[in-house]
Design a protein around this motif. Structure first.
Motif, PDB file in Angstrom:
ATOM      1  N   TYR A  62       0.818  -1.210   0.000  1.00 60.53           N
ATOM      2  CA  TYR A  62       0.000   0.000   0.000  1.00 60.53           C
ATOM      3  C   TYR A  62       0.859   1.271   0.000  1.00 60.53           C
ATOM      4  N   ARG A  63       2.062   1.205   0.541  1.00 63.51           N
ATOM      5  CA  ARG A  63       2.939   2.384   0.569  1.00 63.51           C
ATOM      6  C   ARG A  63       3.494   2.703  -0.813  1.00 63.51           C
ATOM      7  N   LEU A  75      -5.522   7.990  -3.323  1.00 68.53           N
ATOM      8  CA  LEU A  75      -6.439   8.785  -2.514  1.00 68.53           C
ATOM      9  C   LEU A  75      -7.705   8.019  -2.154  1.00 68.53           C
ATOM     10  N   LEU A 132      -6.870   6.149   0.907  1.00 67.60           N
ATOM     11  CA  LEU A 132      -6.852   7.067   2.039  1.00 67.60           C
ATOM     12  C   LEU A 132      -8.269   7.348   2.523  1.00 67.60           C
ATOM     13  N   LYS A 133      -9.173   7.601   1.592  1.00 68.26           N
ATOM     14  CA  LYS A 133     -10.567   7.871   1.967  1.00 68.26           C
ATOM     15  C   LYS A 133     -11.177   6.654   2.656  1.00 68.26           C
ATOM     16  N   LEU A 175      -3.660   9.815  10.348  1.00 65.12           N
ATOM     17  CA  LEU A 175      -4.157  10.111   9.003  1.00 65.12           C
ATOM     18  C   LEU A 175      -4.781  11.505   8.940  1.00 65.12           C
ATOM     19  N   LEU A 214      -3.537  14.696   6.783  1.00 59.38           N
ATOM     20  CA  LEU A 214      -4.411  15.328   5.801  1.00 59.38           C
ATOM     21  C   LEU A 214      -4.588  16.819   6.090  1.00 59.38           C
TER      22      LEU A 214
END
Length: 177
Positions: A22-23, A28, A31-32, A45, A49
């Protein structure tokens, strides 16, 4: 399909399905999704953000001050003077008008992304009376800067309010832990 869209899987037809780091491949949308999942990383997180927002959104305000037209200025004035919306919804509307006034479609999409998340966490900021007063002053000040087409002032005002918002939200969250 959902995991592939999040950048977590790579599906190579005829070859197989591969798990991706995942890195290296996250995006995005991932992330959501993480914001919708309670867990220990949520605090970090949100902090990250909010930090990124202080870098991206002030130039948006500067562009809006330079590029806005009279119709957009009228929309912004109406939004600032609108007393029928909650302060959080009014703030989101003002930011949307600023994004549209910037003339840059990327600002609009990025702001839409932020707003989807901040609708969920806005109460952490707006339930505090000092923050509410700061927001009302911010609305008046940003309107003045954009009306005067003062892009440097618009960026400065936006940066200051976003840094204060970031600090106040994180202070609130630290008080809960």
């Amino acid at each position: 399909k959902k995991l592939e869209a999040l950048g977590l899987l790579s599906i190579l037809h005829g070859d197989g399905i591969y798990v991706r780091d995942y890195r290296e491949a996250g995006n995005l949308e991932l992330l959501k999704s993480l914001f919708l999942t309670p867990g220990p990383r949520l605090f970090a997180l949100l902090d990250g953000l909010l930090e990124i927002r202080t870098t991206i959104v002030p130039p948006m305000a500067g562009h809006a001050a330079r590029n806005r037209n009279e119709e957009e200025l009228g929309e912004l004035e109406n939004a600032v003077n609108n007393d029928t919306l909650s302060l959080q919804e009014k703030d989101l509307l003002i930011h949307r008008i600023i994004a549209r006034s910037s003339g840059n479609m990327a600002f609009i999409f990025i702001l839409n992304y932020f707003n989807d998340i901040f609708r969920r966490f806005g109460h952490l900021y707006f339930e505090d009376n000092e923050n509410r007063e700061l927001t009302i002053r911010f609305h008046r000040d940003i309107l003045t800067a954009i009306r005067e087409k003062n892009s440097l002032l618009a960026e400065k005002i936006m940066k200051e309010v976003l840094i204060t918002t970031w600090k106040n939200i994180m202070k609130h969250l630290q008080g809960e832990t």
